[in-house]
Motif scaffolding. Structure first.
Motif, PDB file in Angstrom:
ATOM      1  N   ASP A 104      20.551 -12.112  30.267  1.00  0.00           N
ATOM      2  CA  ASP A 104      19.562 -12.735  31.135  1.00  0.00           C
ATOM      3  C   ASP A 104      18.165 -12.288  30.711  1.00  0.00           C
ATOM      4  N   TYR A 105      17.165 -12.994  31.252  1.00  0.00           N
ATOM      5  CA  TYR A 105      15.782 -12.768  30.860  1.00  0.00           C
ATOM      6  C   TYR A 105      14.921 -13.037  32.084  1.00  0.00           C
ATOM      7  N   LEU A 106      14.208 -12.024  32.567  1.00  0.00           N
ATOM      8  CA  LEU A 106      13.371 -12.172  33.760  1.00  0.00           C
ATOM      9  C   LEU A 106      11.921 -11.875  33.415  1.00  0.00           C
ATOM     10  N   THR A 107      11.018 -12.660  33.985  1.00  0.00           N
ATOM     11  CA  THR A 107       9.593 -12.426  33.757  1.00  0.00           C
ATOM     12  C   THR A 107       8.985 -11.702  34.950  1.00  0.00           C
ATOM     13  N   LYS A 108       8.042 -10.812  34.636  1.00  0.00           N
ATOM     14  CA  LYS A 108       7.331 -10.070  35.671  1.00  0.00           C
ATOM     15  C   LYS A 108       6.088 -10.869  36.103  1.00  0.00           C
ATOM     16  N   PRO A 109       5.735 -10.821  37.385  1.00  0.00           N
ATOM     17  CA  PRO A 109       6.462 -10.133  38.455  1.00  0.00           C
ATOM     18  C   PRO A 109       7.684 -10.947  38.883  1.00  0.00           C
ATOM     19  N   ASP A 111      11.172 -11.583  41.405  1.00  0.00           N
ATOM     20  CA  ASP A 111      11.593 -11.430  42.798  1.00  0.00           C
ATOM     21  C   ASP A 111      12.534 -10.230  42.890  1.00  0.00           C
ATOM     22  N   PRO A 112      12.178  -9.200  43.664  1.00  0.00           N
ATOM     23  CA  PRO A 112      13.053  -8.021  43.764  1.00  0.00           C
ATOM     24  C   PRO A 112      14.460  -8.372  44.224  1.00  0.00           C
ATOM     25  N   TRP A 113      14.578  -9.352  45.128  1.00  0.00           N
ATOM     26  CA  TRP A 113      15.903  -9.727  45.617  1.00  0.00           C
ATOM     27  C   TRP A 113      16.755 -10.291  44.481  1.00  0.00           C
ATOM     28  N   VAL A 114      16.148 -11.110  43.631  1.00  0.00           N
ATOM     29  CA  VAL A 114      16.888 -11.712  42.517  1.00  0.00           C
ATOM     30  C   VAL A 114      17.392 -10.626  41.562  1.00  0.00           C
ATOM     31  N   LYS A 118      21.338  -9.635  40.826  1.00  0.00           N
ATOM     32  CA  LYS A 118      21.933  -9.674  39.489  1.00  0.00           C
ATOM     33  C   LYS A 118      22.525  -8.315  39.115  1.00  0.00           C
ATOM     34  N   VAL A 119      21.774  -7.254  39.356  1.00  0.00           N
ATOM     35  CA  VAL A 119      22.263  -5.911  39.035  1.00  0.00           C
ATOM     36  C   VAL A 119      23.508  -5.590  39.845  1.00  0.00           C
ATOM     37  N   SER A 120      23.522  -6.000  41.106  1.00  0.00           N
ATOM     38  CA  SER A 120      24.668  -5.736  41.973  1.00  0.00           C
ATOM     39  C   SER A 120      25.942  -6.377  41.432  1.00  0.00           C
ATOM     40  N   VAL A 121      25.836  -7.634  41.003  1.00  0.00           N
ATOM     41  CA  VAL A 121      27.031  -8.334  40.510  1.00  0.00           C
ATOM     42  C   VAL A 121      27.512  -7.726  39.197  1.00  0.00           C
ATOM     43  N   PHE A 122      26.594  -7.424  38.282  1.00  0.00           N
ATOM     44  CA  PHE A 122      27.014  -6.823  37.012  1.00  0.00           C
ATOM     45  C   PHE A 122      27.620  -5.429  37.234  1.00  0.00           C
ATOM     46  N   THR A 123      27.098  -4.692  38.208  1.00  0.00           N
ATOM     47  CA  THR A 123      27.667  -3.377  38.518  1.00  0.00           C
ATOM     48  C   THR A 123      29.070  -3.521  39.080  1.00  0.00           C
TER      49      THR A 123
END
Length: 209
Positions: A104-109, A111-114, A118-123
């Motif tokens: 995946d690829y996210l641009t700053k800033p 969304d903290p929720w997003v 994503k981190v939650s599901v991969f964990t």
């Protein structure tokens, strides 16, 4: 209690690392910092990580080069990588990120929720894979007749194996539903791989029962 999953945070800016830790603080995981690509590669030598959040624009070894080294190593090539970069980055950055092996690829800033979702599901996928590997090991021991002393007779082990495998199947169904709602294409490959492993383990168990 099993060890909590570790997430490697790679960014040369201290304030960005602090922000990432704050965003992820509500999740049951252990964040590990790296201030450069070189530090990240050193951390990966001796520690197992569920996921890597990797900044693209760093001095010296940038995110793309760091990812290339990670993907060349047998030990680390399957760790999912999410690239993070500022919104005004070069237009080809996203393409280069996926080409380097990022999921995946996210641009700053962002969304903290997003990011947290994503981190939650991969964990969760990482934890499920660990549990599945443990069940597979127990099943192999059962098939080879090499259960360790104190594990009880073979008949008593089968219900425990069945209970654990059913729990993994139920959790996989729950994560699949979360992934469906998020409509995140980055989750398709790891979810399918895990589903195949669960299916094969269930088939082996059913043949044994």
């Amino acid at each position: 209690m099993p060890d909590r999953a570790k997430i490697l945070l790679v960014d040369d800016r201290e304030e960005n690392l602090i922000a990432l830790e704050a965003i992820l603080s509500s999740l049951d995981l252990v964040p590990v910092r790296a201030r450069s690509g070189e530090e990240a590669l050193k951390a990966l030598l001796n520690t197992e990580f569920a996921l890597i959040l990797l900044d693209v624009r760093m001095p010296g070894m940038d995110g793309f080069e760091t990812a290339a080294h990670i993907k060349r190593r047998e030990r680390t090539r399957n760790i999912p990588i999410i690239f993070l970069t500022v919104v005004d980055s070069a237009p080809d950055y996203a393409f280069r990120g996926y080409a380097a092996g990022a999921v995946d690829y996210l641009t700053k800033p962002f969304d903290p929720w997003v990011l947290r979702a994503k981190v939650s599901v991969f964990t969760e996928l990482y934890n499920m894979n660990k549990r599945l590997a443990e069940q597979a090991s127990m099943l192999r021991d059962r098939l080879s007749g090499e259960l360790p002393p104190g594990a009880g007779d073979h008949a008593s082990v089968l219900p425990e194996l069945s209970r654990r495998l059913t729990a993994v199947e139920d959790e996989l169904a729950r994560v699949r539903e979360l992934a469906r709602k998020s409509q995140d294409p980055a989750l398709a490959v790891p979810l399918n791989d895990l589903s195949d492993r669960v299916t094969h383990l269930r088939a082996g168990f059913d043949a044994l029962s």
